[in-house]
Design a protein around this motif. Structure first.
Motif, PDB file in Angstrom:
ATOM      1  N   VAL A  77      41.405  50.036 128.322  1.00  0.00           N
ATOM      2  CA  VAL A  77      40.998  50.699 129.564  1.00  0.00           C
ATOM      3  C   VAL A  77      42.093  51.639 130.075  1.00  0.00           C
ATOM      4  N   VAL A  78      42.876  52.184 129.158  1.00  0.00           N
ATOM      5  CA  VAL A  78      44.028  53.002 129.536  1.00  0.00           C
ATOM      6  C   VAL A  78      43.627  54.179 130.418  1.00  0.00           C
ATOM      7  N   HIS A  79      42.454  54.771 130.196  1.00  0.00           N
ATOM      8  CA  HIS A  79      42.021  55.910 131.007  1.00  0.00           C
ATOM      9  C   HIS A  79      41.807  55.513 132.465  1.00  0.00           C
ATOM     10  N   TYR A  80      41.294  54.301 132.710  1.00  0.00           N
ATOM     11  CA  TYR A  80      41.131  53.818 134.079  1.00  0.00           C
ATOM     12  C   TYR A  80      42.484  53.566 134.725  1.00  0.00           C
ATOM     13  N   VAL A  81      43.381  52.952 133.981  1.00  0.00           N
ATOM     14  CA  VAL A  81      44.707  52.621 134.506  1.00  0.00           C
ATOM     15  C   VAL A  81      45.484  53.901 134.826  1.00  0.00           C
ATOM     16  N   GLU A  82      45.392  54.898 133.958  1.00  0.00           N
ATOM     17  CA  GLU A  82      46.062  56.179 134.224  1.00  0.00           C
ATOM     18  C   GLU A  82      45.552  56.801 135.521  1.00  0.00           C
ATOM     19  N   LYS A  83      44.245  56.794 135.716  1.00  0.00           N
ATOM     20  CA  LYS A  83      43.642  57.357 136.929  1.00  0.00           C
ATOM     21  C   LYS A  83      44.096  56.578 138.162  1.00  0.00           C
ATOM     22  N   LEU A  84      44.061  55.273 138.079  1.00  0.00           N
ATOM     23  CA  LEU A  84      44.481  54.425 139.189  1.00  0.00           C
ATOM     24  C   LEU A  84      45.929  54.731 139.572  1.00  0.00           C
ATOM     25  N   LEU A  85      46.822  54.754 138.586  1.00  0.00           N
ATOM     26  CA  LEU A  85      48.241  55.004 138.858  1.00  0.00           C
ATOM     27  C   LEU A  85      48.461  56.413 139.411  1.00  0.00           C
ATOM     28  N   LYS A  86      47.762  57.399 138.869  1.00  0.00           N
ATOM     29  CA  LYS A  86      47.886  58.775 139.357  1.00  0.00           C
ATOM     30  C   LYS A  86      47.493  58.839 140.830  1.00  0.00           C
ATOM     31  N   ASP A  87      46.385  58.200 141.169  1.00  0.00           N
ATOM     32  CA  ASP A  87      45.919  58.193 142.559  1.00  0.00           C
ATOM     33  C   ASP A  87      46.891  57.459 143.478  1.00  0.00           C
ATOM     34  N   PHE A  88      47.466  56.365 143.005  1.00  0.00           N
ATOM     35  CA  PHE A  88      48.433  55.624 143.816  1.00  0.00           C
ATOM     36  C   PHE A  88      49.709  56.438 144.025  1.00  0.00           C
ATOM     37  N   HIS A  89      50.229  57.018 142.958  1.00  0.00           N
ATOM     38  CA  HIS A  89      51.457  57.815 143.065  1.00  0.00           C
ATOM     39  C   HIS A  89      51.271  59.001 144.010  1.00  0.00           C
ATOM     40  N   SER A  90      50.129  59.679 143.909  1.00  0.00           N
ATOM     41  CA  SER A  90      49.879  60.882 144.715  1.00  0.00           C
ATOM     42  C   SER A  90      49.497  60.546 146.147  1.00  0.00           C
ATOM     43  N   GLY A  91      49.070  59.309 146.393  1.00  0.00           N
ATOM     44  CA  GLY A  91      48.619  58.925 147.723  1.00  0.00           C
ATOM     45  C   GLY A  91      47.152  59.217 147.959  1.00  0.00           C
ATOM     46  N   THR A  92      46.433  59.656 146.909  1.00  0.00           N
ATOM     47  CA  THR A  92      45.006  59.935 147.019  1.00  0.00           C
ATOM     48  C   THR A  92      44.233  58.678 147.399  1.00  0.00           C
ATOM     49  N   ARG A  93      44.654  57.544 146.824  1.00  0.00           N
ATOM     50  CA  ARG A  93      44.026  56.251 147.122  1.00  0.00           C
ATOM     51  C   ARG A  93      45.110  55.206 147.282  1.00  0.00           C
ATOM     52  N   ASP A  94      44.743  54.144 147.993  1.00  0.00           N
ATOM     53  CA  ASP A  94      45.661  53.020 148.163  1.00  0.00           C
ATOM     54  C   ASP A  94      45.111  51.726 147.586  1.00  0.00           C
ATOM     55  N   GLU A  95      43.853  51.755 147.146  1.00  0.00           N
ATOM     56  CA  GLU A  95      43.302  50.544 146.527  1.00  0.00           C
ATOM     57  C   GLU A  95      42.133  50.878 145.616  1.00  0.00           C
ATOM     58  N   TRP A  96      41.947  50.027 144.630  1.00  0.00           N
ATOM     59  CA  TRP A  96      40.806  50.058 143.705  1.00  0.00           C
ATOM     60  C   TRP A  96      40.345  48.610 143.576  1.00  0.00           C
ATOM     61  N   GLU A  97      39.040  48.398 143.501  1.00  0.00           N
ATOM     62  CA  GLU A  97      38.550  47.049 143.275  1.00  0.00           C
ATOM     63  C   GLU A  97      37.393  47.064 142.293  1.00  0.00           C
ATOM     64  N   PHE A  98      37.292  45.969 141.529  1.00  0.00           N
ATOM     65  CA  PHE A  98      36.294  45.846 140.470  1.00  0.00           C
ATOM     66  C   PHE A  98      35.739  44.424 140.461  1.00  0.00           C
ATOM     67  N   TRP A  99      34.494  44.287 140.039  1.00  0.00           N
ATOM     68  CA  TRP A  99      33.887  43.008 139.700  1.00  0.00           C
ATOM     69  C   TRP A  99      33.455  43.134 138.257  1.00  0.00           C
ATOM     70  N   PHE A 100      33.700  42.135 137.464  1.00  0.00           N
ATOM     71  CA  PHE A 100      33.273  42.203 136.069  1.00  0.00           C
ATOM     72  C   PHE A 100      33.037  40.796 135.544  1.00  0.00           C
ATOM     73  N   PRO A 101      32.225  40.671 134.477  1.00  0.00           N
ATOM     74  CA  PRO A 101      31.971  39.346 133.910  1.00  0.00           C
ATOM     75  C   PRO A 101      33.218  38.810 133.221  1.00  0.00           C
ATOM     76  N   LYS A 102      33.304  37.489 133.160  1.00  0.00           N
ATOM     77  CA  LYS A 102      34.423  36.869 132.450  1.00  0.00           C
ATOM     78  C   LYS A 102      34.413  37.333 131.004  1.00  0.00           C
ATOM     79  N   ARG A 103      35.577  37.574 130.470  1.00  0.00           N
ATOM     80  CA  ARG A 103      35.683  38.081 129.097  1.00  0.00           C
ATOM     81  C   ARG A 103      35.601  36.975 128.057  1.00  0.00           C
ATOM     82  N   SER A 104      35.790  35.759 128.476  1.00  0.00           N
ATOM     83  CA  SER A 104      35.864  34.650 127.529  1.00  0.00           C
ATOM     84  C   SER A 104      34.507  34.224 126.985  1.00  0.00           C
ATOM     85  N   GLY A 105      33.438  34.894 127.412  1.00  0.00           N
ATOM     86  CA  GLY A 105      32.105  34.513 126.970  1.00  0.00           C
ATOM     87  C   GLY A 105      31.444  33.529 127.921  1.00  0.00           C
TER      88      GLY A 105
END
Length: 158
Positions: A77-105
Motif C-alpha cells: 500500500v506504498v501509494h497510500y502511505v506516500e499520499k498520507l505522509l505528503k498530506d501530513f508534511h504539507s499540512g493539507t490533512r491532519d488525520e486519515w482513518e480506515f476500516w478494513f476486514p481482518k487480514r488473517s482470514g
C-alpha cells in the motif's frame, strides 16, 4: 551519530513530567500495554520509532521495523502511505482513518487512524497510528450499556 535508547538515558523509575501530571516511566509503559488498542509512531523523517506492545495485537509489528523508513514497511500500500505522509508534511490533512476486514482470514473489522503529530507552533513532528479490533466492542454477551445517565447511576457494581 549513533542513536541512544531512552532506557539508556533514564531509569524505568524516572518520573516523566507532563502538563497534566507526572508518572513513572515503567508505569506509563504498563498502562500503554493495557490499552484496548495499539499505537505506533514514525518521526518527522518518516522513520518508524515506536509501537505499543499490547499482548493481543491484531496488527503485527516486529522490533526489526524500528529505525526503518515507513515506506519500506508497507510495500503493498506504498501509494497510500506516500499520499498520507505528503498530506501530513504539507499540512493539507491532519488525520486519515480506515476500516478494513481482518487480514488473517477471520471475520471482523479493524479500525485504523493515522494522525499528524505537531508541536504547539504547528511544526510536524511525525505520525501516530492507532489500531483497534472493533470486535472487542461489538456483540459482547451479558454486557449492557445504559441508555441514560440515570440508568448508569442505578447500575450497582458486581
Amino acid at each position: 551519530m549513533s542513536e541512544v535508547k531512552l532506557s539508556e538515558l533514564i531509569s524505568p523509575e524516572a518520573i516523566i513530567n507532563f502538563e497534566t501530571g507526572a508518572i513513572k516511566a515503567s508505569t506509563l509503559d504498563s498502562i500503554i500495554n493495557l490499552l484496548p488498542f495499539e499505537m505506533g509512531f514514525c518521526d518527522a523523517n518518516d522513520i518508524f520509532r515506536w509501537y505499543s506492545n499490547n499482548p493481543n495485537r491484531v496488527h503485527g509489528r516486529r522490533k526489526e521495523a524500528i529505525g526503518r523508513h515507513v515506506l519500506e514497511l508497507h510495500p503493498q500500500v506504498v501509494h497510500y502511505v506516500e499520499k498520507l505522509l505528503k498530506d501530513f508534511h504539507s499540512g493539507t490533512r491532519d488525520e486519515w482513518e480506515f476500516w478494513f476486514p481482518k487480514r488473517s482470514g477471520e471475520s471482523g473489522q479493524i479500525y485504523q487512524k493515522f494522525m499528524a503529530v505537531r508541536d504547539e507552533n504547528g511544526k510536524y513532528l511525525g505520525c501516530m497510528d492507532v489500531t483497534v479490533n472493533i470486535d472487542l466492542f461489538q456483540g459482547k454477551e451479558g454486557k449492557h450499556t445504559p441508555d441514560t445517565i440515570g440508568e448508569f447511576i442505578a447500575v450497582k457494581p458486581e
